[in-house]
Design a protein around this motif. Structure first.
Motif, PDB file in Angstrom:
ATOM      1  N   VAL A 136       6.818  -6.374 -11.903  1.00  0.00           N
ATOM      2  CA  VAL A 136       6.734  -5.368 -10.787  1.00  0.00           C
ATOM      3  C   VAL A 136       6.952  -4.119 -11.264  1.00  0.00           C
ATOM      4  CG1 VAL A 136       7.761  -5.012  -8.475  1.00  0.00           C
ATOM      5  CG2 VAL A 136       7.541  -7.318  -9.354  1.00  0.00           C
ATOM      6  N   GLY A 137       6.056  -3.137 -10.908  1.00  0.00           N
ATOM      7  CA  GLY A 137       6.103  -1.781 -11.151  1.00  0.00           C
ATOM      8  C   GLY A 137       6.609  -0.950  -9.873  1.00  0.00           C
ATOM      9  N   GLU A 138       6.133  -1.541  -8.533  1.00  0.00           N
ATOM     10  CA  GLU A 138       6.627  -1.040  -7.576  1.00  0.00           C
ATOM     11  C   GLU A 138       6.418  -2.183  -6.199  1.00  0.00           C
ATOM     12  OE1 GLU A 138       4.494   2.439  -4.414  1.00  0.00           O
ATOM     13  OE2 GLU A 138       3.453   2.169  -6.415  1.00  0.00           O
ATOM     14  N   ALA A 161       7.663  -9.537  -0.393  1.00  0.00           N
ATOM     15  CA  ALA A 161       8.384  -9.257  -1.531  1.00  0.00           C
ATOM     16  C   ALA A 161       9.436  -8.654  -1.404  1.00  0.00           C
ATOM     17  CB  ALA A 161       7.334  -9.173  -2.645  1.00  0.00           C
ATOM     18  N   GLY A 162       9.314  -7.300  -0.755  1.00  0.00           N
ATOM     19  CA  GLY A 162      10.286  -6.417  -0.598  1.00  0.00           C
ATOM     20  C   GLY A 162      11.471  -7.288   0.412  1.00  0.00           C
ATOM     21  N   ALA A 227     -15.224 -10.743   7.370  1.00  0.00           N
ATOM     22  CA  ALA A 227     -13.607 -10.654   7.218  1.00  0.00           C
ATOM     23  C   ALA A 227     -12.996 -11.915   7.124  1.00  0.00           C
ATOM     24  CB  ALA A 227     -13.272 -10.136   8.887  1.00  0.00           C
ATOM     25  N   ARG A 228     -12.094 -12.182   6.316  1.00  0.00           N
ATOM     26  CA  ARG A 228     -11.377 -13.292   5.986  1.00  0.00           C
ATOM     27  C   ARG A 228      -9.886 -12.848   6.017  1.00  0.00           C
ATOM     28  NH1 ARG A 228      -9.846 -13.281   0.545  1.00  0.00           N
ATOM     29  NH2 ARG A 228     -10.572 -11.869  -0.653  1.00  0.00           N
ATOM     30  N   SER A 229      -9.209 -13.971   6.052  1.00  0.00           N
ATOM     31  CA  SER A 229      -7.908 -13.870   6.305  1.00  0.00           C
ATOM     32  C   SER A 229      -7.366 -14.167   4.581  1.00  0.00           C
ATOM     33  CB  SER A 229      -7.138 -15.044   6.955  1.00  0.00           C
ATOM     34  OG  SER A 229      -5.543 -15.096   6.957  1.00  0.00           O
ATOM     35  N   ALA A 230      -6.261 -13.408   4.155  1.00  0.00           N
ATOM     36  CA  ALA A 230      -5.825 -13.427   2.889  1.00  0.00           C
ATOM     37  C   ALA A 230      -4.099 -13.281   2.978  1.00  0.00           C
ATOM     38  CB  ALA A 230      -6.413 -12.655   1.889  1.00  0.00           C
ATOM     39  N   GLY A 231      -4.117 -13.746   1.744  1.00  0.00           N
ATOM     40  CA  GLY A 231      -2.358 -13.410   1.666  1.00  0.00           C
ATOM     41  C   GLY A 231      -1.732 -12.281   0.881  1.00  0.00           C
ATOM     42  N   SER A 232      -0.825 -11.489   1.095  1.00  0.00           N
ATOM     43  CA  SER A 232      -0.373 -10.417   0.378  1.00  0.00           C
ATOM     44  C   SER A 232       1.063 -10.286   0.400  1.00  0.00           C
ATOM     45  CB  SER A 232      -0.884  -9.125   0.782  1.00  0.00           C
ATOM     46  OG  SER A 232      -0.672  -7.981   0.050  1.00  0.00           O
ATOM     47  N   VAL A 233       1.952  -9.957  -0.616  1.00  0.00           N
ATOM     48  CA  VAL A 233       3.213  -9.967  -0.643  1.00  0.00           C
ATOM     49  C   VAL A 233       3.751  -8.471  -0.844  1.00  0.00           C
ATOM     50  CG1 VAL A 233       3.667 -12.227  -1.245  1.00  0.00           C
ATOM     51  CG2 VAL A 233       3.466 -10.555  -3.246  1.00  0.00           C
ATOM     52  N   GLY A 234       3.012  -7.351  -1.362  1.00  0.00           N
ATOM     53  CA  GLY A 234       3.505  -6.028  -1.357  1.00  0.00           C
ATOM     54  C   GLY A 234       4.130  -5.805  -2.691  1.00  0.00           C
ATOM     55  N   LEU A 235       3.263  -6.186  -3.791  1.00  0.00           N
ATOM     56  CA  LEU A 235       3.720  -5.694  -5.249  1.00  0.00           C
ATOM     57  C   LEU A 235       2.363  -4.968  -5.911  1.00  0.00           C
ATOM     58  CD1 LEU A 235       5.443  -9.116  -6.242  1.00  0.00           C
ATOM     59  CD2 LEU A 235       6.634  -6.886  -5.435  1.00  0.00           C
ATOM     60  N   VAL A 236       3.224  -4.001  -6.796  1.00  0.00           N
ATOM     61  CA  VAL A 236       1.912  -3.493  -7.565  1.00  0.00           C
ATOM     62  C   VAL A 236       2.598  -3.632  -9.207  1.00  0.00           C
ATOM     63  CG1 VAL A 236       1.191  -1.240  -8.346  1.00  0.00           C
ATOM     64  CG2 VAL A 236       1.741  -1.541  -5.756  1.00  0.00           C
ATOM     65  N   SER A 237       1.440  -4.045  -9.873  1.00  0.00           N
ATOM     66  CA  SER A 237       1.817  -4.445 -11.235  1.00  0.00           C
ATOM     67  C   SER A 237       2.296  -3.144 -12.242  1.00  0.00           C
ATOM     68  CB  SER A 237       0.648  -4.992 -11.939  1.00  0.00           C
ATOM     69  OG  SER A 237       0.972  -5.410 -13.348  1.00  0.00           O
ATOM     70  N   ARG A 238       3.522  -3.341 -12.950  1.00  0.00           N
ATOM     71  CA  ARG A 238       3.652  -2.372 -13.879  1.00  0.00           C
ATOM     72  C   ARG A 238       2.395  -2.472 -15.099  1.00  0.00           C
ATOM     73  NH1 ARG A 238       9.524  -2.389 -16.454  1.00  0.00           N
ATOM     74  NH2 ARG A 238       9.929  -1.564 -14.452  1.00  0.00           N
TER      75      ARG A 238
END
Length: 404
Positions: A136-138, A161-162, A227-238
């Motif tokens: 995790v970078g951010e 994620a946060g 449009a489509r539904s997708a999952g996200s957790v809010g992370l940016v890679s280092r």
């Protein structure tokens, strides 16, 4: 001539050379063991041109997508002259027959390795020693995608994620116990789980934690605007440090071996996934979005080669050619006729059968009658040709594109 057309021609030529050398691998090993090679042809179908030297006819056929090496006595059903019999493949020891059948595969593996080695010492290869663990970078918020620009919309706070306590520097090792090799794999896993709770295996300060995360649901758009539904957790890679590295002539040898191993593992996974990709290929023919990882024909691969040359990405061009060699090597080892692996399986079966018969005090059995295998051979050949035809049509009407 445009750089794109040059790239298409060069990659098509690279494929032709690859096939020619594959068949040459069979021929050279056969000759080394005293077998009689009748014909060595590039292409299939009607003969375009040929010449004979010694006992072998060398030629080019009308359909350039393939090639063959005909060895006298490749099967017990092959008719032999009295002069050919001592040099027939079927009359040679089993290990020599396996070596001949494996000769083309060995050449493809060697070609792929040599290409990667050349890239490693000239411009640099993906560093096989780099750590690609999803780090995790951010920690950010989660946002819908803007259908007009394709960019993510503005958002605030933190995402799933946060809220679950994931921190910068955490190394995410698995999702619900399934290992994720890199951040791309992590993103793909959570994208399929909108609204669900997943358990992330996290390494933090040398300790492993199991962190439950309820995946946020966001909106994403396909290339055709759906449009489509997708999952996200809010992370940016280092960013991965030292992801691409140039090696010296000596240190490049083990590095290339390591990268070759990784490439072969990925190729095996790709070959196993081919049947599951057929529906997507068919759908793309009728206008559905073409998956970037969709299988490609000679036409599709050559078009990608053209795009790479057009953008001066010669390293990627060579890496693609190396990947092609690895694919041909492993695909030919699939243990079904008419592929090399199918013929190898027959030889190994005969050897194992005769060993068991010897233990029981019985003489060796008769060679496998290939006429009984013809139904399987015809079915497999029809399936391969059908799959190849579908992919070829998809590459014409809806090709994979790297750059728009």
């Amino acid at each position: 001539m445009s750089s794109y057309l040059l790239g298409v021609i060069l990659f098509a030529l690279g494929i032709a050379v690859t096939i020619a050398l594959h068949e040459a691998g069979h021929m050279l090993v056969a000759r080394a063991f005293g077998m009689r090679v009748r014909r060595y042809f590039i292409g299939f179908g009607p003969r375009v041109a040929s010449f004979t030297r010694g006992h072998t006819e060398y030629g080019v056929a009308a359909v350039p997508f393939g090639g063959f090496c005909e060895i006298a006595g490749m099967t017990p059903n092959d008719e032999l002259t009295a002069e050919e019999a001592p040099h027939a493949m079927v009359n040679k020891p089993w290990w020599q027959r396996v070596a001949v059948l494996s000769g083309g595969v060995a050449v493809n593996l060697l070609l792929g390795f040599c290409i990667l080695y050349g890239v490693a010492v000239s411009s640099g290869i993906p560093n096989p020693y780099a750590d690609h663990t999803a780090t995790v970078g951010e920690v950010t918020c989660t946002a819908d995608q803007d259908p007009a620009t394709g960019e993510l919309e503005q958002c605030s706070g933190v995402g799933a994620a946060g809220r679950a306590g994931i921190e910068v520097g955490d190394r995410i090792l698995a999702v619900d116990g399934r290992r994720v090799e890199n951040f791309q794999r992590l993103a793909a896993e959570v994208a399929e789980r909108p609204g669900e709770t997943v358990e992330l295996t996290v390494e933090r300060d040398g300790q492993r934690l199991e962190v439950p995360v309820t995946v946020d649901e966001v909106t994403r758009y396909s290339a055709d605007g759906q449009a489509r539904s997708a999952g996200s957790v809010g992370l940016v890679s280092r960013p991965v440090t030292d992801a691409v590295r140039k090696f010296g002539p000596v240190e490049a040898v083990p590095a290339t071996f390591a990268l070759t191993g990784q490439a072969l593992q990925a190729t095996v996974e790709g070959v196993l996934q081919l049947p599951a990709k057929i529906p997507g290929v068919v759908a793309s023919i009728f206008g559905a979005e073409r998956d970037d990882e969709s299988p490609m024909s000679v036409v599709g691969a050559s078009r990608i080669g053209g795009e790479l040359v057009e953008h001066s990405l010669w390293t990627s061009f060579l890496m693609l050619l190396a990947s092609l060699n690895f694919f041909l090597a492993l695909f030919n080892l699939v243990p079904l006729p008419p592929l090399d692996g199918g013929h190898i399986l027959v030889v190994l079966y005969e050897k194992a059968r005769d060993l068991l018969r010897r233990l029981r005090g019985l003489p060796a059995g008769e060679p496998v009658n290939y006429e009984k295998l013809l139904p399987v051979t015809y079915v497999m050949a029809a399936l391969l040709m059908g799959f190849g035809g579908l992919v070829l049509i998809a590459d014409v009407v809806n090709p994979v594109r790297l750059f728009g």
